[in-house]
Design a protein around this motif. Structure first.
Motif, PDB file in Angstrom:
ATOM      1  N   GLY A   1      -6.277   9.558 -24.069  1.00  0.00           N
ATOM      2  CA  GLY A   1      -5.082   8.707 -24.031  1.00  0.00           C
ATOM      3  C   GLY A   1      -4.000   9.237 -23.118  1.00  0.00           C
ATOM      4  N   SER A   2      -4.087  10.519 -22.798  1.00  0.00           N
ATOM      5  CA  SER A   2      -3.002  11.103 -22.018  1.00  0.00           C
ATOM      6  C   SER A   2      -3.200  10.952 -20.507  1.00  0.00           C
ATOM      7  N   ILE A   3      -4.385  10.484 -20.079  1.00  0.00           N
ATOM      8  CA  ILE A   3      -4.578  10.344 -18.630  1.00  0.00           C
ATOM      9  C   ILE A   3      -4.140   8.968 -18.179  1.00  0.00           C
ATOM     10  N   PRO A   4      -3.252   8.910 -17.204  1.00  0.00           N
ATOM     11  CA  PRO A   4      -2.971   7.613 -16.611  1.00  0.00           C
ATOM     12  C   PRO A   4      -4.110   7.297 -15.639  1.00  0.00           C
ATOM     13  N   THR A   5      -4.923   6.340 -15.972  1.00  0.00           N
ATOM     14  CA  THR A   5      -6.060   6.030 -15.114  1.00  0.00           C
ATOM     15  C   THR A   5      -5.760   4.795 -14.295  1.00  0.00           C
ATOM     16  N   PRO A   6      -6.049   4.813 -13.027  1.00  0.00           N
ATOM     17  CA  PRO A   6      -5.791   3.621 -12.217  1.00  0.00           C
ATOM     18  C   PRO A   6      -6.527   2.419 -12.789  1.00  0.00           C
TER      19      PRO A   6
ATOM     20  N   SER B   1       3.447  12.705  -4.720  1.00  0.00           N
ATOM     21  CA  SER B   1       2.263  13.045  -5.498  1.00  0.00           C
ATOM     22  C   SER B   1       0.994  12.801  -4.707  1.00  0.00           C
ATOM     23  N   HIS B   2      -0.074  13.461  -5.132  1.00  0.00           N
ATOM     24  CA  HIS B   2      -1.369  13.150  -4.541  1.00  0.00           C
ATOM     25  C   HIS B   2      -2.259  12.455  -5.570  1.00  0.00           C
ATOM     26  N   ASP B   3      -1.749  12.354  -6.796  1.00  0.00           N
ATOM     27  CA  ASP B   3      -2.559  11.829  -7.885  1.00  0.00           C
ATOM     28  C   ASP B   3      -2.290  10.334  -8.085  1.00  0.00           C
ATOM     29  N   LEU B   4      -3.242   9.521  -7.661  1.00  0.00           N
ATOM     30  CA  LEU B   4      -2.995   8.081  -7.697  1.00  0.00           C
ATOM     31  C   LEU B   4      -2.928   7.536  -9.111  1.00  0.00           C
ATOM     32  N   GLY B   5      -3.584   8.206 -10.033  1.00  0.00           N
ATOM     33  CA  GLY B   5      -3.503   7.769 -11.422  1.00  0.00           C
ATOM     34  C   GLY B   5      -2.077   7.865 -11.919  1.00  0.00           C
ATOM     35  N   VAL B   6      -1.457   9.008 -11.689  1.00  0.00           N
ATOM     36  CA  VAL B   6      -0.069   9.227 -12.100  1.00  0.00           C
ATOM     37  C   VAL B   6       0.853   8.254 -11.378  1.00  0.00           C
ATOM     38  N   VAL B   7       0.612   8.117 -10.080  1.00  0.00           N
ATOM     39  CA  VAL B   7       1.466   7.270  -9.262  1.00  0.00           C
ATOM     40  C   VAL B   7       1.415   5.821  -9.729  1.00  0.00           C
ATOM     41  N   GLU B   8       0.225   5.348 -10.051  1.00  0.00           N
ATOM     42  CA  GLU B   8       0.142   3.967 -10.491  1.00  0.00           C
ATOM     43  C   GLU B   8       0.876   3.779 -11.806  1.00  0.00           C
ATOM     44  N   HIS B   9       0.813   4.802 -12.628  1.00  0.00           N
ATOM     45  CA  HIS B   9       1.447   4.699 -13.933  1.00  0.00           C
ATOM     46  C   HIS B   9       2.960   4.614 -13.830  1.00  0.00           C
TER      47      HIS B   9
ATOM     48  N   VAL C   1       3.481  -1.511  -6.372  1.00  0.00           N
ATOM     49  CA  VAL C   1       2.313  -0.884  -6.963  1.00  0.00           C
ATOM     50  C   VAL C   1       1.193  -1.898  -7.228  1.00  0.00           C
ATOM     51  N   GLU C   2       1.542  -3.085  -7.724  1.00  0.00           N
ATOM     52  CA  GLU C   2       0.514  -4.092  -8.018  1.00  0.00           C
ATOM     53  C   GLU C   2      -0.215  -4.487  -6.733  1.00  0.00           C
ATOM     54  N   GLU C   3       0.595  -4.791  -5.712  1.00  0.00           N
ATOM     55  CA  GLU C   3       0.036  -5.197  -4.427  1.00  0.00           C
ATOM     56  C   GLU C   3      -0.920  -4.144  -3.876  1.00  0.00           C
ATOM     57  N   LEU C   4      -0.460  -2.898  -3.935  1.00  0.00           N
ATOM     58  CA  LEU C   4      -1.237  -1.828  -3.312  1.00  0.00           C
ATOM     59  C   LEU C   4      -2.580  -1.647  -3.991  1.00  0.00           C
ATOM     60  N   PHE C   5      -2.564  -1.669  -5.337  1.00  0.00           N
ATOM     61  CA  PHE C   5      -3.815  -1.418  -6.037  1.00  0.00           C
ATOM     62  C   PHE C   5      -4.742  -2.623  -6.012  1.00  0.00           C
ATOM     63  N   GLU C   6      -4.139  -3.819  -5.898  1.00  0.00           N
ATOM     64  CA  GLU C   6      -5.002  -4.992  -5.875  1.00  0.00           C
ATOM     65  C   GLU C   6      -5.442  -5.364  -4.462  1.00  0.00           C
ATOM     66  N   HIS C   7      -4.537  -5.206  -3.509  1.00  0.00           N
ATOM     67  CA  HIS C   7      -4.909  -5.558  -2.135  1.00  0.00           C
ATOM     68  C   HIS C   7      -4.589  -4.444  -1.158  1.00  0.00           C
ATOM     69  N   PRO C   8      -5.308  -3.355  -1.227  1.00  0.00           N
ATOM     70  CA  PRO C   8      -5.061  -2.309  -0.221  1.00  0.00           C
ATOM     71  C   PRO C   8      -5.516  -2.807   1.135  1.00  0.00           C
ATOM     72  N   GLU C   9      -4.651  -2.702   2.143  1.00  0.00           N
ATOM     73  CA  GLU C   9      -5.006  -3.251   3.449  1.00  0.00           C
ATOM     74  C   GLU C   9      -5.564  -2.200   4.388  1.00  0.00           C
ATOM     75  N   HIS C  10      -4.849  -1.089   4.465  1.00  0.00           N
ATOM     76  CA  HIS C  10      -5.258  -0.074   5.428  1.00  0.00           C
ATOM     77  C   HIS C  10      -6.543   0.617   4.972  1.00  0.00           C
ATOM     78  N   SER C  11      -7.392   0.968   5.932  1.00  0.00           N
ATOM     79  CA  SER C  11      -8.687   1.552   5.567  1.00  0.00           C
ATOM     80  C   SER C  11      -8.506   2.890   4.855  1.00  0.00           C
ATOM     81  N   TYR C  12      -7.456   3.643   5.229  1.00  0.00           N
ATOM     82  CA  TYR C  12      -7.242   4.927   4.562  1.00  0.00           C
ATOM     83  C   TYR C  12      -6.891   4.724   3.092  1.00  0.00           C
TER      84      TYR C  12
END
Lengths: 290, 286, 263
Positions: free
Chosen positions: B255-260, C212-220, C239-250
């Motif tokens: 529960g503590s991991i924010p998962t994408p 951050s480098h952690d996308l999980g944290v960043v999305e949260h 954040v919604e746009e980026l995770f649903e429609h990432p445009e750039h290949s990187y």
């Protein structure tokens, strides 16, 4: 309060190191001699009694309890001279270490903190000083300033500067990139505050260790200079000078050379043992694991 | 069974008492599978792997238990026998690839040493082609060129590849990887993980994978062991563990991991509650 | 969109590297002419892998590193033109939380000294007021008041990070630059610190620039995300746009690389 706990913790670790404790007691004895010399010494150091010349220590044939370690060629009480000599040794150690510490610290902090050309200039000066043998440099300085104990202390102090400068510079270099320094900078600390209040307290461990060891070598070097006639002048009860005086009696009155030598040996040993012990106790890497 | 650990106890003695870093830990790893040990700092996961390799140093002592590698009890072996096992049957990769490589020798030289040690019959030419083969296997670009490079010239990901190449060069049956990707960027991590999975598929290597990252666990594991304060609190197949975590600690951890994609943005995350004694709950070993 | 607190225009940071005495100096661009705005009260994340320039950007925002070119406007004014008084004011309004809870606290200072430093250097508060303020800050971030006299080495990573947060909050800042504040922590501790950061943001209407480098944290945590790659911004959107429609290949590669927990 927390500071007391830290001290207790320090004492606890220090106590475990047997040789350091031994060193501590030697140093304590030295300090006691120095502080209470008039009380401990049965005679004044420079009172001559020509009727009591070259008396051996009391347990030897012809010795008397009045002169515990015997007397020298002027009939001065050897034990009393050694006790008063502790004062001189402590003074020599303290003053010359303070001189090296003050200049070495300042140079090291500036070199490490500012870097670039300031660093280059300071460290080249240090390199030049290091390239000359320490005792030779001291002899040069003393011969310029003239032979006296004070000039010897200044010389020994100057000789010690490069060591401190290098140690401090090294630790400052390592510390200054850490984030707590940036944090203080973001909060508006100026350079002086950053150097001396923020960074320097974190560099104290190697400095303390070096100062303790430096104390020992200062005593040794002062004795050496005095032995050569470049430091303390007669009739000062300086251990090195006492050695020099006793040379011609080495076969007839060996106690005259033995006990001042022993005093020098024990002092140097004691402070080196403390230095070693401090290094073990204060090493943050070992401490972090505890 | 590739590896079987029974009731392993590794204690650390200090003046402040005994730290039971590994306290009665049991698990087993089947041939050709990946077992992940997951836990936070202080869980004893790394000490477990060091115990298996016989690399626990004083003040740490293995107080009890059995470690069977293909049916042979490692704890009953002499230091010399163990050395033979390390590297030939078992290889290990650590978190920090830079400190594990000798900075004064070229990559090729170090790989060559390993191969020389394990296959003494090969001549220089054969060893060279073995080294190149090993580097190519781990997907190193320009392998012949990299042969003469020093470790510091390589990127973190490349260094970790060299470490894996070194570990794989002796074709171990068991690979122990202790947080091998923690110091790497995510894109590099993905490549390294894929590489390890490829080796498992192609060479049938069993992998013991130690990590704190549940995302990595999900990617790698066939079976998962969750450790907490030196104890295995839950052991299950990866599928079971993620779809139906049973132990309260595992639940809190998940529960503590924010998962994408999963997390409700900006909602409060579940945390491991320090006031709860998770060890009081029954262990969930499936 | 609401008012911009930061406007960054064509920000560039180049380092010159000289290999050898007579070699031509080589210029390496850590940040390559990036532009973006930060809205008041938002959480803006800058993500990317090591060497992408995100930390250099943070340092320039904090006025620790000087940009090679380009400008940073804070509340409409270029920070390069600030007077000493304005700079002091800026420092109060823009604070930082660091990644490494071990090196970010002075090991020789106790908690009280660490948290009160910004107050002592930037305000004229009396000792009594400072003490009260430090106590209330400690309480706010979940530290026991009795720990005032303790030293950093007596705390766990998570607690240390709370000390760092209290220090950042001391001057009632408007913006906090969070430089990888949770990446050195265990996941369960990370969750606690993220919860705390979100609570504080709500309570004080803070603006976070979250590196951050952690996308999980960043999305949260984020409202908006900037993706950096070798000194350039390759994508910036909600954040919604980026995770649903990432445009750039990187960005797509980055998103694909995250290990997913899905069965």
């Amino acid at each position: 309060m927390q500071n007391e706990n830290r001290l207790l913790e320090f004492i606890k670790h220090f106590k475990k190191n047997k040789s350091a404790v031994l060193g501590f007691f030697i140093a304590l004895l030295l300090v006691t001699f120095a502080l209470f010399s008039p009380l401990i010494a049965p005679h004044l150091p420079n009172i001559q009694d020509l009727s009591a010349r070259l008396i051996p220590p009391f347990w030897e044939e012809g010795g008397s309890i009045e002169h515990l370690l015997g007397t020298d060629d002027f009939g001065r009480d050897l034990f009393s001279r050694i006790v008063y000599g502790a004062r001189i040794s402590i003074m020599v150690g303290t003053i010359s270490v303070s001189i090296s510490l003050f200049f070495g610290l300042t140079m090291g902090v500036f070199a490490g903190y500012y870097g670039k050309w300031i660093d280059a200039i300071i460290m080249r000066i240090v390199d030049i000083m290091l390239s000359i043998p320490a005792i030779l440099l001291a002899i040069v300085i003393v011969s310029i300033l003239g032979p006296s104990l004070y000039n010897a202390m200044i010389a020994i102090g100057i000789v010690g500067i490069p060591t401190y400068a290098r140690i401090v510079r090294g630790s400052v270099l390592a510390e200054k990139e850490k984030e707590y320094v940036i944090a203080s900078r973001v909060n508006g600390s100026n350079n002086l505050r950053l150097m001396f209040k923020v960074i320097l307290p974190n560099c104290t461990t190697p400095i303390i260790v070096q100062a303790t060891m430096g104390f020992a070598s200062a005593v040794l070097e002062a004795a050496g200079l005095s032995f050569l006639g470049l430091g303390a002048q007669p009739p000062m009860p300086e251990w090195g000078a006492m050695l020099a005086d006793s040379l011609q009696f080495i076969t007839t009155a060996p106690w005259m050379i033995f006990y001042p030598g022993l005093a020098i040996f024990l002092t140097v040993l004691g402070f080196n043992l403390i230095g070693d012990g401090l290094m073990d106790v204060l090493d943050p890497k070992l401490k972090a694991k505890a | 069974m590739m590896l079987e650990v029974n009731h392993l106890k590794t204690y650390f003695y200090s003046e402040n008492g005994i730290n039971k870093a590994v306290n009665d830990v049991s698990f087993s790893l089947k041939e050709g599978e990946t077992l992940c040990i997951v836990g936070e700092s202080g869980s004893g996961k790394s000490i477990t792997s060091l115990s298996i390799m016989g690399l626990v140093d004083k003040p740490g002592v293995i107080e009890g238990g059995e470690i069977f590698l293909e049916g042979v009890n490692l704890l009953k072996m002499s230091e010399k026998e163990l050395r033979g096992i390390r590297g030939s049957h078992v290889a290990m990769i650590f978190q920090e690839p830079m400190t594990s490589l000798n900075p004064t020798y070229t990559v090729g030289f170090q790989l060559d040493e390993v191969i020389k040690l394990h296959q003494p019959t090969l001549n220089k030419q054969e060893r060279y082609s073995k080294v190149i083969e090993a580097l190519e296997l781990v997907g190193m670009p320009n392998a012949p060129e990299k042969y003469n490079e020093y470790p510091f010239k390589l990127s973190g990901g490349q260094r970790q590849r060299v470490m894996i190449a070194m570990a794989m060069a002796c074709e171990p049956k068991l690979l122990i990887a202790d947080e091998p990707t923690t110091a790497l960027d995510v894109t590099i991590q993905a490549q390294v993980l894929e590489l390890m999975n490829k080796l498992k598929r192609e060479k049938g290597t069993s992998i013991l994978f130690i990590t704190h990252d549940l995302g990595v666990v999900a990617q790698m594991a066939d079976h998962v062991v969750v450790m907490y304060k030196g104890v295995v609190v839950e052991s299950a197949s990866a599928k079971e563990l993620f779809s139906d975590p049973r132990h309260p600690y595992t639940k809190a951890l998940l529960g503590s991991i924010p998962t994408p994609g999963h997390a409700k943005r900006k909602s409060r995350l579940e945390t491991v509650d320090e006031s709860v004694n998770y060890l009081s709950f029954p262990k969930e070993i499936r | 969109m609401s008012e911009s607190i930061f406007e960054i225009k064509n920000l560039t940071k180049a380092y010159t590297i000289k290999k050898g005495l007579f070699a031509k100096p080589l210029s390496i661009k850590a940040v390559n002419g990036i532009s973006f705005n930060v809205a008041r009260g938002e959480i803006l994340s800058i993500v990317g892998e090591s060497g992408c320039g995100k930390s250099t950007t943070a340092k320039m925002l904090l006025n620790i590193e000087e940009p090679t070119s380009g400008s940073i406007l804070f509340e409409g004014k270029d920070i390069a033109t600030f007077t000493a008084a304005e700079l002091k004011e800026y420092r109060k309004k823009v604070q930082i939380i660091f990644q490494d809870p071990y090196s970010s606290l002075n090991p020789r200072w106790n908690v009280g000294t660490i948290i009160s430093e910004p107050l002592r250097l930037n305000t004229n508060m009396s000792d009594k007021d400072i003490l009260d303020r430090v106590y209330s800050l400690m309480k706010k971030v979940g530290l026991n008041e009795e720990w005032y006299w303790r030293y950093p080495h007596q705390f766990s990573g998570g607690q240390r990070q709370r000390i760092g947060i209290a220090r950042a909050l001391a001057l009632n800042p408007e913006v906090i630059v969070c430089d990888e504040p949770v990446s050195a922590l265990d996941v369960s501790i990370q969750a606690q610190v993220l919860n705390l950061l979100l609570d504080l943001q709500q309570e004080f209407n803070l603006t976070y620039i979250f590196i951050s480098h952690d996308l999980g944290v960043v999305e949260h945590i984020s409202d908006r995300i900037i993706v950096m790659y070798f000194g350039d911004i390759v994508e910036q959107k909600s954040v919604e746009e980026l995770f649903e429609h990432p445009e750039h290949s990187y960005t797509q590669t980055l998103l694909k690389a995250i290990p997913k927990i899905a069965f």
